[in-house]
Design a protein around this motif. Structure first.
Motif, PDB file in Angstrom:
ATOM      1  N   ALA A  59       0.835  -1.210   0.000  1.00 26.22           N
ATOM      2  CA  ALA A  59       0.000   0.000   0.000  1.00 26.22           C
ATOM      3  C   ALA A  59       0.866   1.255   0.000  1.00 26.22           C
ATOM      4  O   ALA A  59       0.529   2.254  -0.639  1.00 26.22           O
ATOM      5  N   ALA A  60       1.991   1.202   0.696  1.00 21.86           N
ATOM      6  CA  ALA A  60       2.849   2.379   0.809  1.00 21.86           C
ATOM      7  C   ALA A  60       3.777   2.559  -0.393  1.00 21.86           C
ATOM      8  O   ALA A  60       4.035   3.694  -0.801  1.00 21.86           O
ATOM      9  N   ALA A  61       4.272   1.453  -0.950  1.00 26.91           N
ATOM     10  CA  ALA A  61       5.307   1.586  -1.977  1.00 26.91           C
ATOM     11  C   ALA A  61       5.206   0.539  -3.074  1.00 26.91           C
ATOM     12  O   ALA A  61       6.222   0.130  -3.633  1.00 26.91           O
ATOM     13  N   GLY A  62       3.994   0.102  -3.405  1.00 26.10           N
ATOM     14  CA  GLY A  62       3.825  -0.884  -4.472  1.00 26.10           C
ATOM     15  C   GLY A  62       4.283  -0.329  -5.808  1.00 26.10           C
ATOM     16  O   GLY A  62       4.252   0.882  -6.047  1.00 26.10           O
ATOM     17  N   ASP A  63       4.701  -1.212  -6.709  1.00 28.79           N
ATOM     18  CA  ASP A  63       5.246  -0.804  -8.008  1.00 28.79           C
ATOM     19  C   ASP A  63       4.218  -0.145  -8.917  1.00 28.79           C
ATOM     20  O   ASP A  63       4.575   0.652  -9.773  1.00 28.79           O
ATOM     21  N   SER A  64       2.958  -0.503  -8.770  1.00 27.67           N
ATOM     22  CA  SER A  64       1.919   0.035  -9.654  1.00 27.67           C
ATOM     23  C   SER A  64       0.677   0.375  -8.841  1.00 27.67           C
ATOM     24  O   SER A  64       0.559   0.006  -7.669  1.00 27.67           O
ATOM     25  N   GLY A  65      -0.230   1.061  -9.485  1.00 30.09           N
ATOM     26  CA  GLY A  65      -1.496   1.375  -8.835  1.00 30.09           C
ATOM     27  C   GLY A  65      -2.241   0.120  -8.422  1.00 30.09           C
ATOM     28  O   GLY A  65      -2.873   0.068  -7.370  1.00 30.09           O
ATOM     29  N   PHE A  66      -2.146  -0.910  -9.260  1.00 30.40           N
ATOM     30  CA  PHE A  66      -2.792  -2.178  -8.937  1.00 30.40           C
ATOM     31  C   PHE A  66      -2.222  -2.768  -7.658  1.00 30.40           C
ATOM     32  O   PHE A  66      -2.952  -3.215  -6.784  1.00 30.40           O
ATOM     33  N   ARG A  67      -0.905  -2.795  -7.540  1.00 27.22           N
ATOM     34  CA  ARG A  67      -0.259  -3.370  -6.352  1.00 27.22           C
ATOM     35  C   ARG A  67      -0.573  -2.550  -5.106  1.00 27.22           C
ATOM     36  O   ARG A  67      -0.811  -3.099  -4.041  1.00 27.22           O
ATOM     37  N   ARG A  68      -0.568  -1.226  -5.224  1.00 26.51           N
ATOM     38  CA  ARG A  68      -0.918  -0.380  -4.072  1.00 26.51           C
ATOM     39  C   ARG A  68      -2.364  -0.603  -3.650  1.00 26.51           C
ATOM     40  O   ARG A  68      -2.670  -0.682  -2.460  1.00 26.51           O
TER      41      ARG A  68
END
Length: 81
Positions: A59-68
């Motif tokens: 949520a804080a530092a995912g690689d993409s919007g999907f991951r966040r």
């Protein structure tokens, strides 16, 4: 940068699982196979903790919007359960 791509334009949905996801799955499976109730509880809590840490990091530092988004939704689900 799209919802499914990182800042370098690479697809960010299907990635190799990291250590925290592997720990969540492994500890969860072990908790289902544990013979003693106390072991099941400890392994279940460790599994949940691994998933919670993964969710916060995504949520804080995912690689993409999907991951966040996946991290935030997982964290919200863990808090509500």
């Amino acid at each position: 940068m799209g919802f499914f791509t990182d800042s370098h334009g690479r697809q960010g949905i299907a990635q190799r699982p990291n250590a925290l996801i592997l720990a969540w799955a492994g500890l969860g499976a072990a908790s289902l196979m544990a013979l003693k109730d106390e072991n099941r509880r400890v392994l279940g809590r460790a599994s949940t903790a691994s998933l919670a840490i993964w969710a916060v990091l995504e949520a804080a530092a995912g690689d993409s919007g999907f991951r966040r988004t996946a991290g935030a939704l997982t964290l919200a689900w863990l808090v509500r359960r």
